[in-house]
Design a protein around this motif. Structure first.
Motif, mmCIF file in Angstrom:
data_model
loop_
_atom_site.group_PDB
_atom_site.id
_atom_site.type_symbol
_atom_site.label_atom_id
_atom_site.label_comp_id
_atom_site.label_asym_id
_atom_site.label_seq_id
_atom_site.Cartn_x
_atom_site.Cartn_y
_atom_site.Cartn_z
ATOM 1 N N MET A 281 0.811 -1.222 0.000
ATOM 2 C CA MET A 281 0.000 0.000 0.000
ATOM 3 C C MET A 281 0.836 1.260 0.000
ATOM 4 S SD MET A 281 -3.088 -0.686 2.586
ATOM 5 C CE MET A 281 -3.742 -2.299 2.890
ATOM 6 N N SER A 282 0.251 2.315 -0.542
ATOM 7 C CA SER A 282 0.917 3.611 -0.532
ATOM 8 C C SER A 282 0.835 4.203 0.874
ATOM 9 C CB SER A 282 0.222 4.549 -1.517
ATOM 10 O OG SER A 282 -1.094 4.794 -1.061
ATOM 11 N N ILE A 283 1.538 5.328 1.054
ATOM 12 C CA ILE A 283 1.507 6.010 2.348
ATOM 13 C C ILE A 283 0.078 6.365 2.716
ATOM 14 C CG2 ILE A 283 2.199 8.127 3.529
ATOM 15 C CD1 ILE A 283 4.786 8.027 1.919
ATOM 16 N N VAL B 49 -6.919 11.489 7.000
ATOM 17 C CA VAL B 49 -5.567 11.001 6.754
ATOM 18 C C VAL B 49 -4.562 12.133 6.968
ATOM 19 C CG1 VAL B 49 -3.982 10.210 4.973
ATOM 20 C CG2 VAL B 49 -6.208 9.136 5.192
ATOM 21 N N GLU B 50 -4.915 13.298 6.452
ATOM 22 C CA GLU B 50 -3.987 14.430 6.613
ATOM 23 C C GLU B 50 -3.814 14.780 8.081
ATOM 24 O OE1 GLU B 50 -4.754 17.870 4.213
ATOM 25 O OE2 GLU B 50 -3.675 19.178 5.625
ATOM 26 N N ARG B 51 -4.943 14.776 8.790
ATOM 27 C CA ARG B 51 -4.885 15.103 10.215
ATOM 28 C C ARG B 51 -3.966 14.142 10.962
ATOM 29 N NH1 ARG B 51 -10.200 14.830 13.157
ATOM 30 N NH2 ARG B 51 -11.168 14.826 11.107
ATOM 31 N N SER B 52 -4.100 12.856 10.657
ATOM 32 C CA SER B 52 -3.280 11.878 11.361
ATOM 33 C C SER B 52 -1.812 12.046 11.024
ATOM 34 C CB SER B 52 -3.712 10.452 10.996
ATOM 35 O OG SER B 52 -5.083 10.311 11.134
ATOM 36 N N LEU B 53 -1.530 12.290 9.743
ATOM 37 C CA LEU B 53 -0.133 12.451 9.359
ATOM 38 C C LEU B 53 0.469 13.692 10.021
ATOM 39 C CD1 LEU B 53 -0.236 11.394 5.623
ATOM 40 C CD2 LEU B 53 1.098 10.325 7.424
ATOM 41 N N GLU C 242 6.870 15.867 5.524
ATOM 42 C CA GLU C 242 7.836 15.042 4.797
ATOM 43 C C GLU C 242 7.211 14.222 3.676
ATOM 44 O OE1 GLU C 242 10.475 12.842 7.604
ATOM 45 O OE2 GLU C 242 9.596 14.219 9.078
ATOM 46 N N VAL C 243 5.924 13.908 3.786
ATOM 47 C CA VAL C 243 5.355 12.996 2.789
ATOM 48 C C VAL C 243 4.223 13.604 1.979
ATOM 49 C CG1 VAL C 243 5.962 10.990 4.181
ATOM 50 C CG2 VAL C 243 3.673 11.969 4.340
ATOM 51 N N LYS C 244 3.872 14.873 2.236
ATOM 52 C CA LYS C 244 2.651 15.386 1.614
ATOM 53 C C LYS C 244 2.712 15.384 0.087
ATOM 54 C CE LYS C 244 4.155 20.152 1.797
ATOM 55 N NZ LYS C 244 4.150 21.377 2.526
ATOM 56 N N ASP C 245 3.949 15.387 -0.452
ATOM 57 C CA ASP C 245 4.047 15.379 -1.911
ATOM 58 C C ASP C 245 4.130 13.982 -2.483
ATOM 59 O OD1 ASP C 245 6.239 18.168 -1.517
ATOM 60 O OD2 ASP C 245 4.088 18.155 -1.998
ATOM 61 N N ARG C 246 4.228 12.994 -1.653
ATOM 62 C CA ARG C 246 4.317 11.648 -2.209
ATOM 63 C C ARG C 246 3.406 10.678 -1.477
ATOM 64 N NH1 ARG C 246 9.649 9.201 0.469
ATOM 65 N NH2 ARG C 246 10.131 10.845 1.960
ATOM 66 N N LEU D 112 9.866 4.518 2.821
ATOM 67 C CA LEU D 112 10.332 5.474 3.819
ATOM 68 C C LEU D 112 11.445 4.892 4.673
ATOM 69 C CD1 LEU D 112 6.837 6.638 5.080
ATOM 70 C CD2 LEU D 112 8.313 7.843 3.491
ATOM 71 N N SER D 113 12.145 5.769 5.378
ATOM 72 C CA SER D 113 13.186 5.296 6.283
ATOM 73 C C SER D 113 12.522 4.646 7.494
ATOM 74 C CB SER D 113 14.043 6.470 6.747
ATOM 75 O OG SER D 113 13.292 7.250 7.664
ATOM 76 N N GLY D 114 13.342 3.955 8.289
ATOM 77 C CA GLY D 114 12.812 3.249 9.456
ATOM 78 C C GLY D 114 12.009 4.136 10.381
ATOM 79 N N GLY D 115 12.599 5.288 10.715
ATOM 80 C CA GLY D 115 11.913 6.190 11.630
ATOM 81 C C GLY D 115 10.615 6.718 11.022
#
Lengths: 340, 285, 290
Positions: B134-136, B158-162, B170-174, B182-185
């Motif tokens: 699945m995607s982010i 989804v936006e609220r949770s992120l 960090e991820v809003k564009d992808r 993504l990295s581990g963290g």
């Protein structure tokens, strides 16, 4: 302070004691080269057979041309015209029916056994499904002819009448037909598709399943979210291996498909497949060179078809394993046990 | 703070009977920072077959606070925590006895559906486990889609949770790229976003930073300090410094028993029990 | 009480979907099992009647009227041909597997071999029959049908199965054992003979027995290699009868007694295959490393 290397131990005849005498090394060398030769021999054998097939099929292929042979719609023994299209069509039709019926059942079985059924039932159910693979093809054919064909005729006719409006469905049901052949093929491919799917599904990491459950998913939702998407490639590969099996199945099919060298109009028509024609007509083709060559050409087409499907299938199964352990792919070794 | 209207509960409950439930809510909720639940363990026992892993624990997890569970490997802290959202029983042969009370309701009560419990009590695991296919966006939306959330309200949540997980910028564009890219963290924060998207009241964290590098760990610890205002947080950790940094209260377990429980400061500087003192000073474990 | 307020219950739609999905999956599993039950049922119902001492002790007479005879030559033929095929395919198969595991592991050549062996497992059995037909029946020797040629076809069929299953079993033997022996200075051949093969033996037997069971049931490869004959022949050098071929021929006849014989033969064949499979599983259970 430099440390000097100790003097190498020397034996009276001048050789180091660390060297093994030739006599001791020979058996190892012999073993290695014998086994390597065997392994290489396998490759040579396959190449050799492939070439011979082409050579023997040549009379037919050169007469009709490769594409002429493969795509001509007439297989008429009496007039010495051999076009493989009805055979290829029949092969594809019966295989499609087999996949449509067999794959969902096999996947359902795989999911049920790995995720849903009580532990105690797991072993017995697995063995039962695998036993389906142990029944010889000719026995399925026998059963198909004398049990399925008569008993299903009524149901087939009802279906044909009721759903006449659908394409490829009609009320005419001669005894043996595409559908019965497809049904038996479905039964025969369930073990292999199920075994590999089971292997693939059981490698879904537990963390994935826990992640879904922890979000408040029901059992089915967990399967839908974490298990099936993860296993998608592997299950596709399993289905393709089932397809390969269905394409090549000979005896059961020839007994229940009617062996009519035409492309039938409905799923209840009689037809022919590549494998069935070879089995059926070999006797009478013994003295007719063109006929024999055509049958061998059909065998060549069959061989190439199954090779392509198998290669693609294995690519899918391995892709589903990407990122995990290397070495012998676990799901593919299930094929060894299921005897495919 | 208006205890009458709790939009989180209303959003996850079926439409009918909402007003009746608001009435009931007034009696059930104790005043707290944001309606997060108090979790109380009463006489909790947990077994793996014949093995007695948690031996009669009584514990209180306060809303709006972070409670750490510490102790040597195998002491039962993870097992105990997994009993709170009833993940423990997913293991074959495992069972639990006793009570786990969410605001006076025992999650083990027969009329309670285990699936419903896990909606209210979320969990973040030791190894980040985003869904690989699945995607982010889909990862965060996964839990929401189960209850039929769709369209713009879904995107909004989804936006609220992120954002709440500190990952949005960090991820809003992808959002459509795969979660495992993504990295581990970041993956762990994605899992946190996924967990809080379904609006639980309690968040359980089982050694959430043990697979991460120090920088990522620090980010997550900051995140925990923000999140505790709205949730009841329980964190299992083998890292005592982490407990000291992040937790308001700490419980020390040994061999399935709760040895000591109190404010983190006390546990680490003036513990009552000699065993606690030995553990926190590194004499074993 | 405020139960629903504290833990909002699951929507009934989700609960129903879950139940329905689970029911469907269970039903699918049942669908998979039913054919096996049906096949066994009919085999016993229609075949048991044909079984008798006469059945096993007389050859098929090949006549349409009167006594059709039994299946003696078919049974013996199957046993002979499969035995020969096994005697050739199993050692070669285990040999190739040994190569893949002991000497070629990780190498590119081994990878290529393994790949082609894998692909070979998917080749239809009739194609193997064709291979043998082309090379041995009309090819160099040009001598026509023979039992041993049927064995070759069956052996080709068994080969990839034996190789793959043996490889899996051999890989299960822990490397630690090999390394310990190597560290003691043991030569490779001794490691293989004294350590690897004995440890892997039950698993190797399982794999081989399963291949034998498979070969015993095959018809297509024998159609134009060993062909058919009615009388009992012990010489593998001429045409030879076999159970699957006998059944195949009998099914095509419209005669009741022949069909009955077909059911009896089928029951015999399935019993044979099941016994082999069961023994194979028993060995699998005794394997130390499964």
């Amino acid at each position: 302070m430099a440390v000097e290397a100790p003097p190498s131990p020397v034996v009276p005849n001048g050789r180091s004691v660390l060297e093994r005498p030739l006599a001791a090394r020979l058996p190892d060398r012999l073993l290695k080269w014998t086994l390597t030769a065997l392994a290489a021999g396998i490759l040579v054998l396959i190449a050799f057979f492939f070439i011979r097939l082409i050579l023997e099929a040549d009379p037919a292929l050169s007469r009709f041309g490769v594409f002429g042979f493969a795509f001509d719609g007439n297989w008429d023994v009496s007039r010495s015209i051999y076009g493989a299209m009805p055979l290829v069509a029949g092969t594809l039709i019966t295989s499609a029916i087999a996949l449509l019926i067999g794959v969902p059942v096999a996947i359902a079985t795989a999911v049920f056994v790995t995720e849903l059924c009580p532990r105690r039932l797991r072993g017995p159910l697995t063995i039962t499904v695998e036993l389906l693979a142990a029944v010889p093809s000719v026995v399925y054919g026998l059963w198909g002819v004398f049990v399925l064909v008569p008993h299903l005729k009524g149901a087939e006719q009802w279906f044909g009448r009721t759903f006449d409006f659908l394409p490829f469905v009609g009320p005419d049901v001669p005894g043996p037909n595409y559908f019965i052949a497809g049904l038996i093929l479905a039964i025969m491919i369930v073990p292999i598709v199920s075994a590999i799917s089971r292997e693939v599904i059981s490698t879904v990491p537990v963390e994935q399943k826990e992640a879904a459950l922890a979000l408040g998913a029901t059992r089915w939702e967990m399967i839908r979210t974490a298990v099936l998407p993860y296993s998608r490639s592997g299950i596709t590969g399993a289905a393709m291996l089932g397809l390969g099996r269905a394409i090549g199945e000979t005896i059961a099919v020839t007994l229940v498909i009617g062996n009519a060298p035409v492309i039938g109009h409905t799923i209840f028509s009689q037809g022919y497949t590549l494998a069935a024609v070879i089995a059926n007509e070999f006797g009478e083709a013994a003295n007719n060179e063109l006929h024999r060559a055509s049958l061998i050409a059909a065998g060549l087409v069959l061989f190439v078809l199954t090779l392509l499907v198998n290669v693609a299938a294995r690519a899918f199964v391995v892709r589903g394993e990407r990122g995990r352990r290397g070495g012998a792919s676990a799901p593919l070794t299930a094929t060894a046990g299921a005897g495919v | 703070m208006n205890p009458d209207i709790d939009t989180r509960t209303a959003a996850t409950a079926p439409a009918s009977g909402r007003f009746q439930r608001l009435e009931e809510k007034r009696e059930a909720t104790t005043p707290s920072a944001a309606g997060a639940k108090r979790v109380r363990l009463k006489g909790l026992h947990a077994y793996y077959g014949a093995e007695h892993a948690v031996k009669g624990v009584d514990l209180d997890f306060e809303p709006g606070k972070v409670t750490a569970m510490i102790g040597p490997s195998g002491c039962g802290k993870s097992t105990l925590v997994r009993c709170i959202n009833r993940m423990h029983e997913e293991i074959v042969g495992a069972r639990a006895e006793g009570e786990v009370l969410l605001d006076d309701l025992d999650v083990y009560a027969p009329e309670v559906d285990v699936v419903a419990v896990r909606r209210v009590v979320g969990m973040v695991f030791q190894k980040p486990n985003p869904f690989p296919t699945m995607s982010i966006f889909d990862n965060v939306a996964a839990g929401l889609r189960l209850t039929g959330a769709r369209g713009s309200s879904l995107t909004e949540r989804v936006e609220r949770s992120l954002r709440a997980a500190g990952l949005w910028e960090e991820v809003k564009d992808r959002l459509r790229s795969p979660g495992i890219g993504l990295s581990g963290g970041q993956q762990q924060r994605l899992c946190i976003a996924r967990t809080i998207a379904v609006e639980p009241e309690v968040i359980l964290m089982d050694e959430p930073c043990s697979a991460l590098d120090p920088v990522a760990t620090l980010k997550i610890e900051e995140l925990i300090s923000e999140l505790k205002l709205r949730y009841t947080i329980v964190i299992v950790t083998h890292n005592m410094q982490q407990a000291a940094r992040v937790a308001d209260k700490t419980a020390f377990m040994l061999s399935g028993e709760m040895v000591e429980f109190g404010p983190t400061n006390t546990i680490f500087t003036k513990p009552d029990d000699p065993r606690t003192e030995q553990y926190v000073t590194g004499k074993f474990g | 009480m405020g139960a629903a307020a504290i833990i909002p219950p699951l929507s009934s739609r989700r609960r129903r979907t879950d139940k329905a999905a689970r029911g469907l999956l269970a039903a699918g599993t049942l669908l998979a099992v039913i054919p096996l039950v049906l096949v066994l049922y009919y085999l016993i119902e229609k075949g048991a009647g044909a079984i008798s001492w006469h059945f096993f002790s007389t050859d098929p007479t090949g006549s349409f009227l009167g006594d059709p005879g039994g299946i003696k030559s078919a049974l013996l033929g199957t046993i002979e041909m499969v035995a020969l095929a096994t005697a050739v395919a199993v050692p070669i198969g285990i040999g190739v597997a040994l190569y893949l595991v002991e000497f070629g592991r990780g190498g590119r050549f081994a990878g290529v071999v393994r790949y082609f062996v894998d692909v070979m497992t998917g080749v239809p059995s009739i194609v193997f029959g064709l291979f043998v037909y082309i090379t041995l029946v009309i090819g160099f020797g040009g001598s026509g049908y023979a039992g041993w040629k049927g064995s070759v076809a069956l052996g080709l069929l068994m080969l990839p199965v034996v190789i793959r299953s043996s490889e899996v079993v051999l890989l299960l033997v822990p490397d630690a054992l090999r390394e310990a022996a190597l560290a003691l200075g043991a030569p490779r051949w001794r490691i293989v003979a004294r350590i690897v093969l004995p440890s892997a033996l039950p698993g190797l037997i399982t794999g081989s027995l399963l291949a034998v069971a498979r070969a015993a049931g095959e018809t297509a490869p024998l159609l134009f290699t060993s062909a058919v004959v009615f009388g009992t022949t012990f010489s593998l050098n001429g045409r030879m009868n076999s159970l699957p071929i006998q059944i195949f021929n009998d099914v095509g006849q419209a005669q009741d007694r022949l069909v009955e014989r077909a059911w009896g033969s089928a029951l015999t064949l399935v019993a044979l295959v099941l016994v082999l499979t069961l023994i194979a599983r028993l060995f699998a259970r005794r394997s130390r490393f499964s």
